[in-house]
Design a protein around this motif. Sequence first.
Motif, mmCIF file in Angstrom:
data_model
loop_
_atom_site.group_PDB
_atom_site.id
_atom_site.type_symbol
_atom_site.label_atom_id
_atom_site.label_comp_id
_atom_site.label_asym_id
_atom_site.label_seq_id
_atom_site.Cartn_x
_atom_site.Cartn_y
_atom_site.Cartn_z
ATOM 1 N N THR A 1 -7.643 8.311 -9.111
ATOM 2 C CA THR A 1 -6.374 7.569 -9.006
ATOM 3 C C THR A 1 -6.357 6.673 -7.770
ATOM 4 O OG1 THR A 1 -5.356 9.479 -7.883
ATOM 5 C CG2 THR A 1 -5.044 9.312 -10.265
ATOM 6 N N LYS A 2 -6.930 7.140 -6.671
ATOM 7 C CA LYS A 2 -7.021 6.303 -5.474
ATOM 8 C C LYS A 2 -7.855 5.059 -5.741
ATOM 9 C CE LYS A 2 -6.445 9.668 -1.719
ATOM 10 N NZ LYS A 2 -7.116 10.362 -0.588
ATOM 11 N N SER A 3 -8.982 5.261 -6.422
ATOM 12 C CA SER A 3 -9.866 4.147 -6.724
ATOM 13 C C SER A 3 -9.174 3.121 -7.616
ATOM 14 C CB SER A 3 -11.141 4.665 -7.406
ATOM 15 O OG SER A 3 -11.985 3.593 -7.757
ATOM 16 N N LEU A 4 -8.433 3.591 -8.627
ATOM 17 C CA LEU A 4 -7.726 2.679 -9.520
ATOM 18 C C LEU A 4 -6.674 1.865 -8.761
ATOM 19 C CD1 LEU A 4 -7.256 4.940 -12.681
ATOM 20 C CD2 LEU A 4 -8.654 2.855 -12.525
ATOM 21 N N VAL A 5 -5.933 2.543 -7.886
ATOM 22 C CA VAL A 5 -4.900 1.863 -7.102
ATOM 23 C C VAL A 5 -5.530 0.812 -6.199
ATOM 24 C CG1 VAL A 5 -3.227 2.155 -5.242
ATOM 25 C CG2 VAL A 5 -3.191 3.708 -7.189
ATOM 26 N N ASN A 6 -6.628 1.181 -5.515
ATOM 27 C CA ASN A 6 -7.273 0.243 -4.595
ATOM 28 C C ASN A 6 -7.819 -0.981 -5.323
ATOM 29 O OD1 ASN A 6 -6.744 1.813 -2.355
ATOM 30 N ND2 ASN A 6 -8.694 2.919 -2.468
ATOM 31 N N LYS A 7 -8.412 -0.761 -6.522
ATOM 32 C CA LYS A 7 -8.934 -1.890 -7.279
ATOM 33 C C LYS A 7 -7.806 -2.785 -7.782
ATOM 34 C CE LYS A 7 -13.293 0.188 -8.751
ATOM 35 N NZ LYS A 7 -14.132 0.654 -9.881
ATOM 36 N N PHE A 8 -6.701 -2.161 -8.173
ATOM 37 C CA PHE A 8 -5.559 -2.937 -8.647
ATOM 38 C C PHE A 8 -4.969 -3.782 -7.511
ATOM 39 C CE2 PHE A 8 -0.976 -3.396 -9.222
ATOM 40 C CZ PHE A 8 -0.941 -4.077 -10.431
ATOM 41 N N LEU A 9 -4.956 -3.225 -6.281
ATOM 42 C CA LEU A 9 -4.332 -3.922 -5.148
ATOM 43 C C LEU A 9 -5.235 -4.958 -4.503
ATOM 44 C CD1 LEU A 9 -2.490 -1.031 -3.246
ATOM 45 C CD2 LEU A 9 -1.524 -2.711 -4.823
ATOM 46 N N GLN B 1 0.819 -1.206 0.000
ATOM 47 C CA GLN B 1 0.000 0.000 0.000
ATOM 48 C C GLN B 1 0.856 1.262 0.000
ATOM 49 O OE1 GLN B 1 -2.353 -0.964 3.501
ATOM 50 N NE2 GLN B 1 -4.167 -1.369 2.243
ATOM 51 N N GLU B 2 1.920 1.251 0.801
ATOM 52 C CA GLU B 2 2.803 2.427 0.850
ATOM 53 C C GLU B 2 3.510 2.639 -0.487
ATOM 54 O OE1 GLU B 2 5.376 1.726 4.139
ATOM 55 O OE2 GLU B 2 3.938 2.501 5.630
ATOM 56 N N PHE B 3 3.957 1.539 -1.095
ATOM 57 C CA PHE B 3 4.633 1.648 -2.384
ATOM 58 C C PHE B 3 3.684 2.208 -3.447
ATOM 59 C CE2 PHE B 3 5.943 -0.007 -6.512
ATOM 60 C CZ PHE B 3 7.300 0.296 -6.526
ATOM 61 N N ALA B 4 2.453 1.664 -3.452
ATOM 62 C CA ALA B 4 1.472 2.120 -4.435
ATOM 63 C C ALA B 4 1.119 3.586 -4.229
ATOM 64 C CB ALA B 4 0.214 1.251 -4.352
ATOM 65 N N GLU B 5 1.006 4.005 -2.979
ATOM 66 C CA GLU B 5 0.664 5.408 -2.705
ATOM 67 C C GLU B 5 1.803 6.338 -3.113
ATOM 68 O OE1 GLU B 5 -1.379 8.809 -1.489
ATOM 69 O OE2 GLU B 5 -2.019 6.799 -2.069
ATOM 70 N N GLN B 6 3.047 5.929 -2.883
ATOM 71 C CA GLN B 6 4.185 6.730 -3.317
ATOM 72 C C GLN B 6 4.184 6.889 -4.840
ATOM 73 O OE1 GLN B 6 7.873 5.136 -1.801
ATOM 74 N NE2 GLN B 6 7.120 5.071 0.300
ATOM 75 N N MET B 7 3.897 5.782 -5.537
ATOM 76 C CA MET B 7 3.850 5.828 -6.996
ATOM 77 C C MET B 7 2.721 6.751 -7.464
ATOM 78 S SD MET B 7 3.570 2.654 -9.679
ATOM 79 C CE MET B 7 5.118 1.982 -9.078
ATOM 80 N N ARG B 8 1.571 6.659 -6.831
ATOM 81 C CA ARG B 8 0.431 7.507 -7.214
ATOM 82 C C ARG B 8 0.767 8.984 -7.018
ATOM 83 N NH1 ARG B 8 -4.296 10.012 -5.387
ATOM 84 N NH2 ARG B 8 -3.569 9.914 -3.221
ATOM 85 N N GLN B 9 1.363 9.303 -5.871
ATOM 86 C CA GLN B 9 1.708 10.688 -5.593
ATOM 87 C C GLN B 9 2.775 11.202 -6.567
ATOM 88 O OE1 GLN B 9 0.318 12.783 -3.621
ATOM 89 N NE2 GLN B 9 -0.994 11.421 -2.375
ATOM 90 N N ALA C 1 2.413 15.112 -13.309
ATOM 91 C CA ALA C 1 1.350 15.674 -14.163
ATOM 92 C C ALA C 1 0.829 17.015 -13.657
ATOM 93 C CB ALA C 1 0.198 14.673 -14.247
ATOM 94 N N ARG C 2 1.452 17.540 -12.606
ATOM 95 C CA ARG C 2 0.950 18.771 -12.000
ATOM 96 C C ARG C 2 0.791 19.900 -13.010
ATOM 97 N NH1 ARG C 2 0.428 20.499 -6.944
ATOM 98 N NH2 ARG C 2 1.586 18.702 -6.147
ATOM 99 N N GLY C 3 1.813 20.045 -13.895
ATOM 100 C CA GLY C 3 1.759 21.137 -14.883
ATOM 101 C C GLY C 3 0.571 20.992 -15.827
ATOM 102 N N ARG C 4 0.299 19.777 -16.275
ATOM 103 C CA ARG C 4 -0.809 19.554 -17.201
ATOM 104 C C ARG C 4 -2.178 19.669 -16.529
ATOM 105 N NH1 ARG C 4 2.723 15.379 -18.478
ATOM 106 N NH2 ARG C 4 1.332 13.768 -17.613
ATOM 107 N N LEU D 1 11.100 4.414 -8.157
ATOM 108 C CA LEU D 1 10.300 5.550 -8.614
ATOM 109 C C LEU D 1 11.096 6.466 -9.517
ATOM 110 C CD1 LEU D 1 8.377 6.398 -5.313
ATOM 111 C CD2 LEU D 1 7.441 5.378 -7.394
ATOM 112 N N ARG D 2 12.367 6.676 -9.173
ATOM 113 C CA ARG D 2 13.212 7.531 -10.023
ATOM 114 C C ARG D 2 13.419 6.909 -11.391
ATOM 115 N NH1 ARG D 2 16.206 8.243 -5.234
ATOM 116 N NH2 ARG D 2 17.710 6.671 -5.907
#
Length: 428
Positions: A380-388, A347-355, A361-364, A422-423
């Motif tokens: 994005t939260k919903s997609l991550v939760n369904k994937f996990l 969960q922590e890994f997925a949340e880091q990736m989402r953030q 994408a902040r600029g766009r 992530l990098r």
Amino acid sequence: MSLILLGVNHTTAPVEVRERLAIPADGLADATRSLLQHPGVREGLILSTCNRVEFVAEEDDANLPDLRKFLREYFSLQASAIEPHLYEFRERDAVRHLFRVASSLDSMVVGEPQILGQVKESYSVAREVGAVSKSLERLLQSAFTTAKKVRTETEIGSSSVSIASVAVDLAHRIFGSLEGRQVLLVGAGKMSLLAARHLMQQGATQILVANRTPERAQQLAAEFHGLAVPFADLQEHAPKADIIITSTGALGYVFTRAQAQAILHRRKGKPIFFIDIAVPRDVEPAANEVDGAFVYSIDDLQQVASANMVQRSAEAAAAEKIVSREVDRFQLRLQSLDAVPAIVAVQEFAEQMRQAELERARGRLASLSAEQAAAVDALTKSLVNKFLHRPMQGMREAARAGDGVALDTMRRVFSRGNEESLRNDEEI
């Protein structure tokens, strides 16, 4: 959970060995602190009764404890003196043993109710000194629940039995009848209270009570219309008794061979029976050599207790099934807990990736309104939760099945090098 239990009991060690390991009630807190300070012990508990002394420890994986060394050093004993009498249980076997002890299935008198209170007292002392935390807390609460189920779902405790009641039964066998017999209780604790009740039921005429705390002796004597006598005058009053039941916490003998001989002399040849249910023993074993003195220790009660076991065998079998079921349930709960670190890591890994992706994408997304930005965040939260969902469900199933390899793999994959992963993702 990495659990170890080391101890001796009435089936593995005679009373002369158990009394060398016995820990008085006022010394239990200090002994538990010493156990907790022993290298490799993360949590600990000590159970010391007349029939057993057991040490329970949650191990520190980085430094496994040597409980045998702790026993040798704490009690200043040679290995040869205790090693032949020790038993050791680990993990599931230790859980099962503790559940059986709390349920009175490992007692000399199967079904006796005192042991659960003694386990709870040890637990209370261990908590007070900071020796019980999450692991032993879960274990002990489950042990108490198991013992309650055994009591309520079987008839194993249908008649009130205890070491004290067996002692009185022995006295009844010796005399044939307790009508008109004088009894001296030395010690006014729970055992003496139980013994007094059974003695009165069997027709004892008068009960004398001696205790180091006079108020307690007076209280017990008044309850049974007996007489409290000063502990300092014990040898003066002892010749009046036909039966002396001792249950004190004294470190030395309350009655020596010489004192037993003096008592018999004053009784003008009438026999006297000592029933010593204390550990350490209150009556010097050599007192049994005096003509007219008959000394029975707690180990001598085993034959009487065996008859009780035959009567309760069917209920004991039902109780054993309850214990097995509760051990399985406890193990499943532990295995489910094993999945938590792996799930959290994912969960922590997925949340880091989402953030990280949102930040890229902040600029766009700058032209979005606050409401639209919130919708993107929720999407994005919903997609991550369904994937996990499926992977986490698989981890829980792996935990229930005891598949530690799968769980360790997930932990390593999702908890190692997260920032580097992530990098690398950003550079692709």
